[in-house]
Design a protein around this motif. Structure first.
Motif, PDB file in Angstrom:
ATOM      1  N   GLU A 168       0.827  -1.201   0.000  1.00  0.00           N
ATOM      2  CA  GLU A 168       0.000   0.000   0.000  1.00  0.00           C
ATOM      3  C   GLU A 168       0.865   1.257   0.000  1.00  0.00           C
ATOM      4  OE1 GLU A 168      -3.331   0.129   2.712  1.00  0.00           O
ATOM      5  OE2 GLU A 168      -3.502  -2.055   2.675  1.00  0.00           O
ATOM      6  N   ARG A 169       1.962   1.223   0.753  1.00  0.00           N
ATOM      7  CA  ARG A 169       2.853   2.390   0.794  1.00  0.00           C
ATOM      8  C   ARG A 169       3.497   2.627  -0.564  1.00  0.00           C
ATOM      9  NH1 ARG A 169       4.355   0.254   5.901  1.00  0.00           N
ATOM     10  NH2 ARG A 169       6.373  -0.459   5.083  1.00  0.00           N
ATOM     11  N   ALA A 170       3.875   1.549  -1.233  1.00  0.00           N
ATOM     12  CA  ALA A 170       4.496   1.698  -2.556  1.00  0.00           C
ATOM     13  C   ALA A 170       3.502   2.263  -3.564  1.00  0.00           C
ATOM     14  CB  ALA A 170       5.021   0.343  -3.032  1.00  0.00           C
ATOM     15  N   ILE A 171       2.266   1.782  -3.522  1.00  0.00           N
ATOM     16  CA  ILE A 171       1.235   2.302  -4.427  1.00  0.00           C
ATOM     17  C   ILE A 171       0.937   3.761  -4.103  1.00  0.00           C
ATOM     18  CG2 ILE A 171      -1.222   2.114  -4.997  1.00  0.00           C
ATOM     19  CD1 ILE A 171      -0.901  -0.927  -4.697  1.00  0.00           C
ATOM     20  N   ALA A 172       0.917   4.087  -2.820  1.00  0.00           N
ATOM     21  CA  ALA A 172       0.669   5.471  -2.413  1.00  0.00           C
ATOM     22  C   ALA A 172       1.710   6.413  -2.989  1.00  0.00           C
ATOM     23  CB  ALA A 172       0.644   5.566  -0.893  1.00  0.00           C
ATOM     24  N   GLN A 173       2.966   5.981  -3.001  1.00  0.00           N
ATOM     25  CA  GLN A 173       4.017   6.844  -3.546  1.00  0.00           C
ATOM     26  C   GLN A 173       3.839   7.024  -5.054  1.00  0.00           C
ATOM     27  OE1 GLN A 173       6.412   8.601  -1.725  1.00  0.00           O
ATOM     28  NE2 GLN A 173       6.452   9.602  -3.726  1.00  0.00           N
ATOM     29  N   HIS A 174       3.444   5.984  -5.758  1.00  0.00           N
ATOM     30  CA  HIS A 174       3.169   6.124  -7.195  1.00  0.00           C
ATOM     31  C   HIS A 174       2.015   7.100  -7.417  1.00  0.00           C
ATOM     32  CE1 HIS A 174       5.736   3.236  -9.353  1.00  0.00           C
ATOM     33  NE2 HIS A 174       5.703   2.515  -8.251  1.00  0.00           N
ATOM     34  N   TYR A 175       1.006   7.020  -6.570  1.00  0.00           N
ATOM     35  CA  TYR A 175      -0.132   7.939  -6.691  1.00  0.00           C
ATOM     36  C   TYR A 175       0.309   9.382  -6.461  1.00  0.00           C
ATOM     37  CZ  TYR A 175      -4.551  10.267  -5.604  1.00  0.00           C
ATOM     38  OH  TYR A 175      -5.612  11.142  -5.576  1.00  0.00           O
ATOM     39  N   ILE A 176       1.124   9.603  -5.454  1.00  0.00           N
ATOM     40  CA  ILE A 176       1.621  10.955  -5.170  1.00  0.00           C
ATOM     41  C   ILE A 176       2.382  11.503  -6.366  1.00  0.00           C
ATOM     42  CG2 ILE A 176       3.296  12.222  -3.771  1.00  0.00           C
ATOM     43  CD1 ILE A 176       2.446  10.375  -1.419  1.00  0.00           C
ATOM     44  N   ASP A 177       3.244  10.693  -6.958  1.00  0.00           N
ATOM     45  CA  ASP A 177       3.991  11.124  -8.145  1.00  0.00           C
ATOM     46  C   ASP A 177       3.045  11.415  -9.303  1.00  0.00           C
ATOM     47  OD1 ASP A 177       6.297  10.728  -6.670  1.00  0.00           O
ATOM     48  OD2 ASP A 177       6.694   8.731  -7.496  1.00  0.00           O
ATOM     49  N   PHE A 178       2.003  10.602  -9.428  1.00  0.00           N
ATOM     50  CA  PHE A 178       1.019  10.793 -10.495  1.00  0.00           C
ATOM     51  C   PHE A 178       0.291  12.126 -10.326  1.00  0.00           C
ATOM     52  CE2 PHE A 178      -3.291  10.328 -12.180  1.00  0.00           C
ATOM     53  CZ  PHE A 178      -3.056   9.847 -13.463  1.00  0.00           C
ATOM     54  N   VAL A 179      -0.133  12.423  -9.113  1.00  0.00           N
ATOM     55  CA  VAL A 179      -0.851  13.679  -8.851  1.00  0.00           C
ATOM     56  C   VAL A 179       0.060  14.876  -9.128  1.00  0.00           C
ATOM     57  CG1 VAL A 179      -1.943  15.099  -7.074  1.00  0.00           C
ATOM     58  CG2 VAL A 179      -2.416  12.643  -7.181  1.00  0.00           C
ATOM     59  N   ARG A 180       1.287  14.799  -8.651  1.00  0.00           N
ATOM     60  CA  ARG A 180       2.230  15.917  -8.836  1.00  0.00           C
ATOM     61  C   ARG A 180       2.505  16.187 -10.314  1.00  0.00           C
ATOM     62  NH1 ARG A 180       6.427  14.111  -4.011  1.00  0.00           N
ATOM     63  NH2 ARG A 180       5.357  15.218  -2.298  1.00  0.00           N
ATOM     64  N   ALA A 181       2.471  15.138 -11.122  1.00  0.00           N
ATOM     65  CA  ALA A 181       2.765  15.286 -12.550  1.00  0.00           C
ATOM     66  C   ALA A 181       1.547  15.681 -13.367  1.00  0.00           C
ATOM     67  CB  ALA A 181       3.352  13.991 -13.098  1.00  0.00           C
ATOM     68  N   ALA A 182       0.365  15.629 -12.771  1.00  0.00           N
ATOM     69  CA  ALA A 182      -0.869  15.920 -13.500  1.00  0.00           C
ATOM     70  C   ALA A 182      -0.954  17.395 -13.858  1.00  0.00           C
ATOM     71  CB  ALA A 182      -2.080  15.525 -12.662  1.00  0.00           C
ATOM     72  N   PRO A 183      -1.448  17.715 -15.063  1.00  0.00           N
ATOM     73  CA  PRO A 183      -1.586  19.135 -15.451  1.00  0.00           C
ATOM     74  C   PRO A 183      -2.553  19.896 -14.558  1.00  0.00           C
ATOM     75  CG  PRO A 183      -2.657  17.674 -17.041  1.00  0.00           C
ATOM     76  CD  PRO A 183      -1.868  16.807 -16.131  1.00  0.00           C
ATOM     77  N   GLU A 184      -3.572  19.198 -14.036  1.00  0.00           N
ATOM     78  CA  GLU A 184      -4.527  19.806 -13.107  1.00  0.00           C
ATOM     79  C   GLU A 184      -4.722  18.848 -11.930  1.00  0.00           C
ATOM     80  OE1 GLU A 184      -7.754  22.356 -15.251  1.00  0.00           O
ATOM     81  OE2 GLU A 184      -7.514  20.524 -16.433  1.00  0.00           O
ATOM     82  N   PRO A 185      -3.835  18.910 -10.954  1.00  0.00           N
ATOM     83  CA  PRO A 185      -3.870  17.952  -9.840  1.00  0.00           C
ATOM     84  C   PRO A 185      -5.216  17.875  -9.124  1.00  0.00           C
ATOM     85  CG  PRO A 185      -1.830  19.200  -9.804  1.00  0.00           C
ATOM     86  CD  PRO A 185      -2.696  19.837 -10.850  1.00  0.00           C
ATOM     87  N   GLU A 186      -5.923  19.002  -9.028  1.00  0.00           N
ATOM     88  CA  GLU A 186      -7.186  18.985  -8.300  1.00  0.00           C
ATOM     89  C   GLU A 186      -8.259  18.153  -9.002  1.00  0.00           C
ATOM     90  OE1 GLU A 186      -8.808  22.598  -6.865  1.00  0.00           O
ATOM     91  OE2 GLU A 186      -6.941  23.289  -5.970  1.00  0.00           O
ATOM     92  N   HIS A 187      -8.066  17.861 -10.287  1.00  0.00           N
ATOM     93  CA  HIS A 187      -9.041  17.056 -11.015  1.00  0.00           C
ATOM     94  C   HIS A 187      -8.778  15.556 -10.899  1.00  0.00           C
ATOM     95  CE1 HIS A 187     -10.288  20.560 -13.910  1.00  0.00           C
ATOM     96  NE2 HIS A 187     -10.648  20.745 -12.649  1.00  0.00           N
TER      97      HIS A 187
END
Length: 326
Positions: free
Chosen positions: A182-201
């Motif tokens: 779960e921690r490893a997946i969480a870190q991938h998610y965090i990286d995904f959000v940070r890289a998103a053009p509109e993180p709030e979406h």
């Protein structure tokens, strides 16, 4: 005004617009076009004027019936009303009973509401404001606007920005599970959000979705859940490594029949959990075992399509619309 008897345009507008919430279920209905809005209004108007004691509705109906130009005005007013509130009316909204989610470990759980309001010592949603909620439901923007709540505590947990929420997500919500997967997946998610053009979406990766809500004894938690902000469809992700979900202990002292019975019980418990989530919450869950958990980047790649939903409602070109009406 001469044909209908209403003295002012404002009074006429109030008669039409003021009845929309009475004639239609604006809390839950997803209305995809001005014509659909007009049709729903007319259906509700027709049913309302047939009710006992609805003399005012019948009088209003007769006024419109006797004036062709008033009928045209009536239709135009309602279609324009729809277009002014296009984002609100065209979006899918969760049912009231699905507009709150409780997440987290026992004695460390949090509520994710849409319009959290503290009333009489508990958290509830302000039902009247759900459709006016300015963010996409169940996204990063959602939690930044609503925050999280704690049962019995009237002070919500607020996040100043996306980074503040991601830190809480990683260090509080996910870390408490103790699962390295779960921690490893969480870190991938965090990286995904940070890289998103509109993180709030970006849809929330909801950890530890509690089957029984805030109840202390509720049986199940789902490792991760994603809710599509446009369709409200839910998909769960259950991480099932053999070491915690299948492996049997003390088998040297057990008969083959006992081992088979214990393995069967474990299997049925997992299957019951997934069926229960689907029947109660409408969550379709995907199971990931050791073969998939050995490749967390590949597993997260499967999650990404649920984290990148597409709005199937065609957005209106408001510049073209304004030019048309001018």
């Amino acid at each position: 005004m001469a044909e209908t008897g209403w003295k002012t345009e404002a009074s006429l507008n109030a008669v039409i617009g003021g009845k929309a919430a009475e004639f239609m279920d604006l809390h839950h209905a997803q209305i995809l076009s001005p014509d659909s809005y007009l049709s729903l209004y007319i259906k509700g108007f027709d049913e309302a004027k047939a009710q006992w004691g609805a003399q005012t509705h019948r009088e209003n109906y007769e006024r419109f019936k006797n004036s062709e130009i008033a009928q045209k005005y009536f239709a135009l007013f309602l279609k324009r009303s729809y277009l002014k509130h296009f984002d609100e009316y065209s979006r899918m909204r969760p049912q009231l009973e699905e507009s709150m989610i409780w997440i987290g470990q026992n004695k460390a759980h949090y509520g994710l509401f849409i319009t959290p309001t503290w009333r009489k010592g508990e958290w509830v949603n302000d039902r009247s404001e759900i459709r006016h909620f300015p963010k996409r439901y169940w996204t990063i923007g959602h939690v930044l606007a609503s925050g999280l709540v704690v049962d019995g505590d009237e002070d919500p947990i607020r996040f100043a920005d996306t980074e503040a929420y991601l830190a809480f997500f990683k260090n509080t919500l996910v870390r408490a599970s103790g699962s390295p997967y779960e921690r490893a997946i969480a870190q991938h998610y965090i990286d995904f959000v940070r890289a998103a053009p509109e993180p709030e979406h970006v849809p929330l990766l909801i950890p530890e979705f509690r089957y029984g809500g805030k109840d202390a004894k509720h049986g199940y938690r789902l490792d991760f859940t994603i809710i599509n902000p446009f369709t409200m469809e839910k998909v769960g992700f259950e991480l099932s490594p053999w070491s915690t979900h299948g492996q049997l202990k003390g088998i040297k002292t057990k008969t083959q029949a006992e081992i088979n019975e214990e393995a069967k019980a474990n299997f049925e418990k997992e299957a019951d959990k997934l069926r229960a989530y689907f029947k109660k919450h409408g969550v379709y869950a995907l199971i990931y075992t050791d073969a998939q958990l050995a490749d967390i980047p590949g597993l997260f790649a499967e999650m990404e399509k649920y984290l990148s939903p597409v709005d199937k409602v065609q957005q209106l070109d408001f510049e073209l619309l304004n030019a048309f009406f001018k």
